[in-house]
Structures are given as structure tokens and as C-alpha cells.
Enzyme design. Structure first.
Site, PDB file in Angstrom:
ATOM      1  N   ASP A 479       0.839  -1.206   0.000  1.00  0.00           N
ATOM      2  CA  ASP A 479       0.000   0.000   0.000  1.00  0.00           C
ATOM      3  C   ASP A 479       0.873   1.254   0.000  1.00  0.00           C
ATOM      4  O   ASP A 479       2.087   1.203   0.284  1.00  0.00           O
ATOM      5  CB  ASP A 479      -0.876  -0.044   1.263  1.00  0.00           C
ATOM      6  CG  ASP A 479      -2.172   0.744   1.125  1.00  0.00           C
ATOM      7  OD1 ASP A 479      -2.309   1.502   0.148  1.00  0.00           O
ATOM      8  OD2 ASP A 479      -3.029   0.604   2.009  1.00  0.00           O
ATOM      9  N   ASP A 549     -10.676   2.244  -3.384  1.00  0.00           N
ATOM     10  CA  ASP A 549     -11.210   1.973  -2.049  1.00  0.00           C
ATOM     11  C   ASP A 549     -12.731   1.986  -2.067  1.00  0.00           C
ATOM     12  O   ASP A 549     -13.364   1.636  -1.074  1.00  0.00           O
ATOM     13  CB  ASP A 549     -10.729   3.039  -1.059  1.00  0.00           C
ATOM     14  CG  ASP A 549      -9.418   2.636  -0.412  1.00  0.00           C
ATOM     15  OD1 ASP A 549      -9.008   1.473  -0.576  1.00  0.00           O
ATOM     16  OD2 ASP A 549      -8.800   3.490   0.257  1.00  0.00           O
TER      17      ASP A 549
HETATM   18  C1  DGJ Z   1      -5.817   1.966   1.927  1.00  0.00           C
HETATM   19  C2  DGJ Z   1      -6.184   0.746   1.134  1.00  0.00           C
HETATM   20  O1  DGJ Z   1      -6.683   1.104  -0.099  1.00  0.00           O
HETATM   21  C3  DGJ Z   1      -7.183  -0.086   1.927  1.00  0.00           C
HETATM   22  O2  DGJ Z   1      -7.589  -1.200   1.189  1.00  0.00           O
HETATM   23  C4  DGJ Z   1      -6.540  -0.515   3.220  1.00  0.00           C
HETATM   24  O3  DGJ Z   1      -5.472  -1.377   2.955  1.00  0.00           O
HETATM   25  C5  DGJ Z   1      -6.080   0.715   4.003  1.00  0.00           C
HETATM   26  N1  DGJ Z   1      -5.246   1.566   3.200  1.00  0.00           N
HETATM   27  C6  DGJ Z   1      -5.330   0.309   5.228  1.00  0.00           C
HETATM   28  O4  DGJ Z   1      -4.783   1.365   5.860  1.00  0.00           O
END
Ligand code: DGJ
Length: 744
Positions: A479, A549
Site C-alpha cells: 500500500d 477503495d
Molecule cells: C488503503 C487501502 O486502499 C485499503 O484497502 C486498506 O489497505 C487501508 N489503506 C489500510 O490502511
């Protein structure tokens, strides 16, 4: 396929069965662009296309040659300040402050295959005969610098790749202030520009507008390719649609700041520039230094946008993505993020994993919150040690328990970041990007590590490796949750500062290379607050990425549709999440959520134990379905049929390469009343084969389905159906349905 050099006319013709790309060495020894488009027959000279001409008031012509002005010829890689008043492809500052250059043709070489780009991701070949490469060596003798322009043409695809390389041999050194990967001048401006713009939660919306005089384009100055724009643009003829007409695609294989710019001059010439964004970029070079730009991938289609996308899909799925997972069916996963956020312990995780196993899911992914003291987004990034409070047996313990259940285990990292509340920051405050004496902005309470420094990559890489070595881990979600700001590399001299942003990206690539090489069995998924770094550069290392997201099925129709302009289904992380949806609070049927998520790398992002027995039953069926058809979905040819940016209905389909099998997804956001009868015209089938259509008693020839269409009238058009279609949800809003077609 060939690359031909005509000695007499000094022209290069790069061609395969579908495309031609022609340019020449001009009288001033620079390169002039003659033609890019559908394949045409080769001949000795297309020099007449250069269109020299006498213009009375031409501002800058060559001494002794009144018809040769750089402003009026179409060029391959234009220089700043030498008579061409448009944006240039590069700018080089010299010791005396001059920005004027004169790169003249020196030599060229043509060879089979495609070279790697040092330190950068790029498309590649695997077998002899797949591609041919041309390198043109240009030299500016005054500043003892070489410029090498590299072109590769693929045999079986309408694809041409380009990049530029600078080699400094001058003891005085030079500074690159701009260095685009490619530039091309097209002879007219009758195009619409398409880009994929958006924001967090609505990434890669399709944006179309007519070209106008002056500059237009997309860019990122955020230190990542960004949610806002994608490193891609296409020019299409106004009459071109999904299946007809001319389209030129340009895609940059890079994950950092970029510029993709189209300039139309007053003579209607269209210039496309693509490369690293010059803002914040300043690359000083000493004698012996080389600078390599990223690669631009140009795709030509005269069969509309679908063909352009299908070409990118094939190239990026088979000749950009790498490693063991490139060709393997992707595991169906469950990720705990939306199920628990930071609030979990081992018992809770094992509880979800047990149910996942029962329902047929293959991989459990433990997301953010497993390390340091991370109970919220305020602390611990950088401290990649398991939190014993949540995981008494550490990552090894939980991974072993999960794998004992018969699931694979995956883990989340965010290697490029640090919180101030972390042991890493306390030990090394100088490892974070921060301009001295300035406010340092945070994003989600976190700061960007200085990946331009090898020791930082070394340290973080070491910690990640240790975790991956100790436990049975077969998947990593990498990430990255903020943009770069106040970029300054602490302790480095002034001359280095203009290199930091690009070096940070090179650092990310370096760490990816190291980890993917050391752990070839691990499937990497890239992520950046969802789709903030969903680009071809990432695909080289991580064959799949989390596209957004926003997990709402209705929003995802647009996100997946827009993403499909460039990226293959095998790269699109798409999950079924809980309702009401956590981003838009919408309630959709679990089958609609799955019917959307199937068209990607499928998974779940919810607490399976909160589902009703009926919903769990649906999950089990969905998992079985995906296992049966994922090969078709992830490797088939994808067709967009109905556009969610224009219509209430979205439709798409995927057809197996042998055209024996196809899966159609049909989605209707709002329930209409008393509409006309409807048919959906399909694509990609064999005209003379008969196909059974799931849940229908009849079969139909491919030519009927592709001309008359598949009847999809339902109660909205007064037709009450007896049978239930595959994966069909109840009528009403957010209705969806799948059709499986099989050749008899
Ligand atoms: C952003 C990501 O897109 C989410 O899926 C998740 O992993 C969060 N970060 C966790 O902090």
C-alpha cells in the site's frame, strides 16, 4: 514486421501488418516525423510529407534555406529555443547557462528483440521474432552529449514503444531540466482527447473532449501517478467509437510524476509529449553519467476504442506483468480491512478464516494494523514487527494457523511510509522527506520515507524480508497512502535535490525488484489508497492492483469500465463488500456485488460471520462460479458493450481466445418502467457457431447474437420471464444478470 532504413532518402520505416511509423533524418541532421498510422506499403521515400515551405513572415528559418523552419516541420524529438516555438521534448542547461542544443544524427542500429531499461519497468519480449528495435544515436558535439532514441515495434500487435537516453561525456557536465520519453507531431487536429481522470473513490472516469488550440493534457505532481489522472491519453477521431474508427493510445510505464500533453498549433499540427513531469525535476549529469527515461507504449487502432484496449490488455497481461503469477489463475481472497479495520485479534481473524475456508475461499489477507502499536492511523508505520497484543504468536503464528486451515496467507505492508510515533522515526528523523525550516504536511498522519537513499531501502527491505522469510506468506498487498510534499532529501547536497522525486520512484522499483526476485512464489498486489498508483509501472512488479477503495457495486461499474481502457481484467482487484456500503452507504444485492466483482481478480472484503446463512450460501456458490470461470475472465478478450458514463445500463463481456465460451455481464442501475423491448448486441463470437445461452432453452448462432442481439427484455419492458438467469438479482434498482454462452 520490419524496420527498414532507406540510405538514399535517409528514412526509417517501422512496420508490421497493422501499423506504419515513418520518419527521416532532415537536412539539419535532426529527425522529422512523416507518418504514424495504419500500415502502408514501403517505398524509397516519403520525404514529400515533410512539407517544407516558404512563409513570408516565418520567424526563424535556417541560414541559407528559406523553406526550412523548425516551427513548420513535424518532428520526432524537438529541442528548445532553436526556432520551434512549441513545447520541446527536452531542455538541457549547460555550464554557461545556455539552453540551446543541436543533436545531430550520428548512427543507428537495428536489432531483433527489445532491450531492458536500466532500473525501470518496461514491456519485454519472450521469444525470438516478437519485436525489432531501432536505436538512433544523436550527438551534440558542443556539449559532448549523446541522445539515444529507442523504438521497438511488436510483430503481432499494433504496438510501438519509445524511450530516450542521455549520455554525458563532457567534463563540464550538463543538467537535464526536462527529458520526455517521447514526442510526436501529427499532421492535423481532428481528434478528441480521452483521459482517465478522477479522485479517491472515483478513479479513472472516462473524460472526452475536442482538441483546442494551445495545450491540454493530464499530469501528476504528487509523487505518484495519482487518483486524479492516469499516465494515459488517447486521441480518437470524432467519429470513432468503441468498434470503429481511428484511435491512438499513449501510455507511460511509470509510477511517479508525469506529463501527458497535447499541443495544437495554429497550423493544426498536434504534438503529443509524454514523460516525467519537469516540475521539481532537475537532473545534473557529470562525465560518464547516463539518464534513462521511462517507456511510452503507443497503440494504434482503426477499429475503435475496444481494439485499442484489447491490445493494451494483451500486451500488459503477457509482456509487462511478470513472474509465476502472470499466467496463473488468481486466488479468491478474503481481506479483513472492511471487516475489522484496526480492531482485530487472532481469534477474530481465525473466525473469519474458518468460515472463508468453509465457503471455498483460497487466500486470507491480513490488512493494516498487525504491527507496532497500530490501533489507528496515528502510529507505527516503519515498525514492521507484529503486535503481540493482537497476535501473540506473531505473523508466523497466525500464518501457520491460517495455512493449517487450508488457506493461503497474505499480508499488508506500506513500506514507503513512516509515522512520527514510531521507533523508526525516533531513530532516524533524517530518513523522512522534509525541507529544513518548513512546515511538513502530513497525510493520514504519515510522512514519506526518503527512498532516494539506499540505506532507507536497505533497512525497510530488510524488515519486510524478515517477516516474509519467517512465515508461510504467499501474497503481499503493498500500500501507499499519501502524496509527496515538501520534498527535500535531508543531508544531501543542493545538486541532488532535483533528483529526489524520481529517485524515490526508482527506489520503490528497486525494492519491488529485490522482493519479487527473492520471493518468486509471492503474489504482489499494489495499492495506493485504492487506485492512486494504478499504472503500468506497478504492473511490471505486481500483476494485480487494488483499483479503488470504493467497493460499492454501482460505483465500481464506472471504475472498472474506465480502468478497462488500458488495464486487463487480470490486473483489477475487485471485491464483494458489506452493505450498507462503507463508502456510499448503498444497499445492493450480494449477487449484484459479485456480478460486478467477477470481472477482475475476485475476492471478499467483509465479515463473513456477519452474513445470514442464505448469504453465506450465495458466497459459496459465487466462489464455485469464479473458480470455474476465472481462466475465461482473466485471460479472455474483453468487450465493453454499454457505457455507464452515458447510460443507466452497463454491459460488458469476455470471450475465450478460442471463442468457444463467453460471459456477459448486464447491469441496470435504476429500474425503469414500461420501456421498449431490448436486445444487447454481442461481440467477438464465431459467426457460424451455435451458442447455448445459460438459462435459456434455445441456442443461437454467433451471427444472430452479434447482429440481432440477445433479447434482454424483462418486466421493465412488459415481459415476464419464467426462468431465472444466471446470477440474476431481483428486479428493481441495482439489477444485474450474467449470461454464459457456450459453443455447441
Ligand atoms: C488503503 C487501502 O486502499 C485499503 O484497502 C486498506 O489497505 C487501508 N489503506 C489500510 O490502511
Amino acid at each position: 514486421m520490419a524496420i527498414v532504413y532507406h540510405e538514399n532518402s535517409r528514412e526509417f520505416h517501422l512496420y508490421n501488418n497493422e501499423i506504419s511509423y515513418i520518419f527521416k533524418i532532415m537536412d539539419n541532421e535532426q529527425l522529422g516525423q512523416l507518418y504514424y498510422g495504419k500500415h502502408i506499403n514501403d517505398r524509397e521515400s516519403f520525404g514529400h510529407l515533410l512539407e517544407y515551405g516558404f512563409r513570408d513572415m516565418a520567424p526563424c528559418v535556417f541560414e541559407g534555406n528559406h523553406v526550412f523552419s523548425l516551427e513548420h516541420v513535424k518532428q520526432e524529438y524537438p529541442a528548445y529555443g532553436t526556432g520551434d516555438m512549441r513545447y520541446s521534448a527536452f531542455e538541457i542547461e549547460q555550464k554557461n547557462g545556455s539552453l540551446i542544443t543541436d543533436f545531430k544524427y550520428k548512427s543507428h542500429s537495428i536489432y531483433e528483440g527489445k532491450p531492458k531499461l536500466a532500473g525501470l519497468p518496461a514491456t519485454y519480449t519472450e521469444a525470438p521474432g516478437e519485436a525489432v528495435t531501432l536505436e538512433i544515436f544523436l550527438e551534440d558535439a558542443l556539449i559532448q552529449t549523446d541522445l539515444i532514441l529507442t523504438y521497438t515495434i511488436y510483430e503481432e500487435m499494433p504496438v510501438l514503444t519509445r524511450n530516450a537516453r542521455y549520455v554525458c561525456s563532457s567534463a563540464e557536465g550538463i543538467t537535464l531540466k526536462a527529458a520526455m520519453s517521447a514526442s510526436i507531431d501529427l499532421p492535423d487536429n481532428n481528434y478528441e482527447m480521452i483521459d482517465l481522470s478522477g479522485a479517491w473513490g472515483r478513479e479513472r472516469s472516462v473524460n472526452v473532449h475536442q482538441l483546442h488550440y494551445g495545450v491540454q493534457g493530464v499530469y501528476s505532481m504528487r509523487g505518484s501517478s495519482s487518483h486524479q489522472f492516469n499516465p494515459f491519453l488517447a486521441l480518437k477521431r470524432p467519429e470513432a467509437g468503441e468498434f470503429t474508427g481511428e484511435v491512438l493510445g499513449f501510455s507511460l510505464v511509470y509510477s511517479g510524476n508525469f506529463l501527458a500533453q497535447v499541443e495544437v498549433d495554429t497550423f493544426d499540427v498536434t504534438r503529443i509529449l509524454m514523460g516525467i513531469h519537469p516540475n521539481g525535476f532537475q537532473w545534473s549529469m557529470a562525465k560518464g553519467d547516463t539518464f534513462q527515461t521511462p517507456e511510452v507504449v503507443m497503440v494504434y487502432s482503426n477499429e475503435g476504442l475496444n481494439k485499442m484496449s484489447q491490445t493494451y490488455h494483451k500486451l500488459y497481461r503477457t509482456r509487462l506483468a511478470r513472474g509465476k503469477w502472470r499466467d496463473l489463475p488468481r486466488p479468491i481472497l478474503i481481506n479483513n480491512w472492511e471487516a475489522t479495520y484496526f480492531n482485530f485479534n487472532e481469534e477474530k481473524i481465525i473466525g473469519i478464516a474458518e468460515t472463508a475456508k468453509k465457503l471455498g475461499i483460497e487466500l486470507f489477507v491480513l490488512d493494516d494494523g498487525w504491527f507496532g502499536k497500530r490501533d489507528d492511523a496515528n502510529s507505527s508505520l516503519g515498525d514492521w514487527f507484529p503486535d503481540p497484543k493482537k497476535l501473540p504468536g506473531g505473523i508466523k503464528g497466525i500464518a501457520e494457523k491460517v495455512t493449517k486451515l487450508g488457506l493461503q496467507f497474505g499480508l499488508w505492508f506500506e513500506p514507503e511510509m513512516v509515522n512520527k510515533d514510531s521507533d523508526l522515526y525516533r531513530a532516524h528523523p533524517e530518513w523522512m522527506l522534509a525541507a529544513p525550516g518548513r512546515n511538513i504536511s502530513h497525510g493520514r498522519n504519515q510522512y514519506v520515507l526518503d527512498f532516494s537513499k539506499d540505506e532507507v531501502i536497505e533497512y525497510v527491505g530488510g524488515l519486510v524480508e524478515k517477516v516474509l522469510e519467517e512465515a508461510p506468506i504467499s501474497y503481499v498487498k503493498w500500500d501507499m497512502n499519501r502524496s509527496m510534499s515538501e520534498v527535500f532529501s535531508q543531508g544531501q547536497d543542493a545538486g541532488c535535490q532535483g533528483k529526489v522525486i524520481h529517485r524515490c520512484i526508482l527506489g520503490v522499483y528497486k525494492l519491488y525488484e529485490r522482493l519479487t526476485e527473492k520471493f518468486p512464489h509471492i503474489l504482489f498486489e499494489s495499492c495506493a489508497s485504492g487506485g492512486g498508483r494504478f499504472d503500468p509501472g506497478m504492473l511490471y512488479y505486481a500483476p494485480q492492483g487494488w483499483i479503488s477503495d470504493d467497493t460499492d457495486a454501482v460505483e465500481r461499474l464506472k471504475i472498472q469500465y474506465g480502468t478497462s481502457y488500458v488495464y486487463p481484467l487480470s490486473s483489477m482487484g475487485s471485491h464483494v463488500s458489506a452493505v450498507p456500503n462503507h463508502q456510499v452507504f448503498r444497499n445492493t444485492h450480494i449477487d449484484t456485488r459479485a456480478n460486478v466483482a467477477y470481472f477482475g481478480t475476485f475476492g471478499y472484503e467483509l465479515d463473513l460471520n456477519q452474513l445470514s446463512p442464505e448469504e453465506q450460501q450465495s458466497v459459496a456458490q459465487q466462489v464455485q462460479f469464479m473458480k470455474k470461470y476465472r481462466e475465461l475472465i482473466q485471460k479472455g478478450v474483453f468487450y465493453r458493450l454499454s457505457n455507464p458514463f452515458e447510460k443507466n445500463e452497463t454491459a460488458w463481456m469476455v470471450v475465450s481466445e478460442d471463442r468457444m465460451q463467453a460471459l456477459v455481464g448486464y447491469y441496470r442501475v435504476l429500474q425503469p418502467v414500461n420501456t421498449g423491448y431490448k436486445r444487447l448486441v454481442l461481440k467477438g463470437l464465431q459467426e457460424d457457431s451455435q451458442y447455448t445461452v445459460s438459462s435459456r432453452e434455445t441456442s443461437h448462432y454467433g451471427d444472430e447474437l452479434m447482429n440481432c442481439g440477445l433479447v434482454i427484455s424483462d418486466r421493465a419492458s412488459g415481459v415476464s420471464k419464467k426462468e431465472t438467469e444466471l446470477g440474476e438479482t431481483k428486479q428493481g434498482d441495482y439489477y444485474s444478470c450474467l449470461f454464459l454462452l457456450e459453443a455447441i
